[in-house]
Design a protein around this motif. Structure first.
Motif: not given
Length: 125
Positions: A61-66, A38-43, A68-76
């Motif tokens: 840059e904020g979108y790229k960070k979001a 949701r955060d990634k989509q909003e950014s 990366r964080e989403t990919k890490m959360a999904v993988t985990e």
């Protein structure tokens, strides 16, 4: 012949269109994954709305960070869910679930777009 049969079936019976939710395999989603997405989509929406170049670079840059964080959360989340599932399959109760998974995979393999035959109203081929 298959194309003709399909066209005749579409004309006679009609076609229904179902809308997919877009997430075909979301059984492993956790609340953390949902919030990150949701955060990634909003950014991304903020990035699209922006017209100022300086602010746009900052939002990118904020979108790229979001992202990366989403990919890490999904993988985990995926790794944890699959690990839990495979551990449960090793138990006696998990044997039943293993057959359900195999049956579902077999069903997914079938191509429903190919028409082999069409029966008439009286049930004859």
């Amino acid at each position: 012949m298959a194309i003709t049969n399909t066209q005749v079936a579409k004309e006679t019976l009609g076609v229904t269109i179902s809308k997919s939710s877009g997430h075909k395999e979301s059984w492993w989603w956790s609340e953390e994954v949902k919030t990150k997405i949701r955060d990634k989509q909003e950014s991304f929406k903020d990035l699209l709305k922006c017209t100022d170049e300086e602010e746009r670079l900052w939002l990118r840059e904020g979108y790229k960070k979001a992202k990366r964080e989403t990919k890490m959360a999904v993988t985990e989340a995926k790794n944890t869910a699959y690990k839990r599932m495979y551990e449960s399959l090793e138990t006696k109760e998990g044997e039943h679930a293993m057959f359900k998974i195999a049956k579902a995979r077999e069903r997914m393999r079938h191509d429903l777009g190919t028409v082999k035959l069409i029966k008439r109203e009286d049930g004859q081929i």
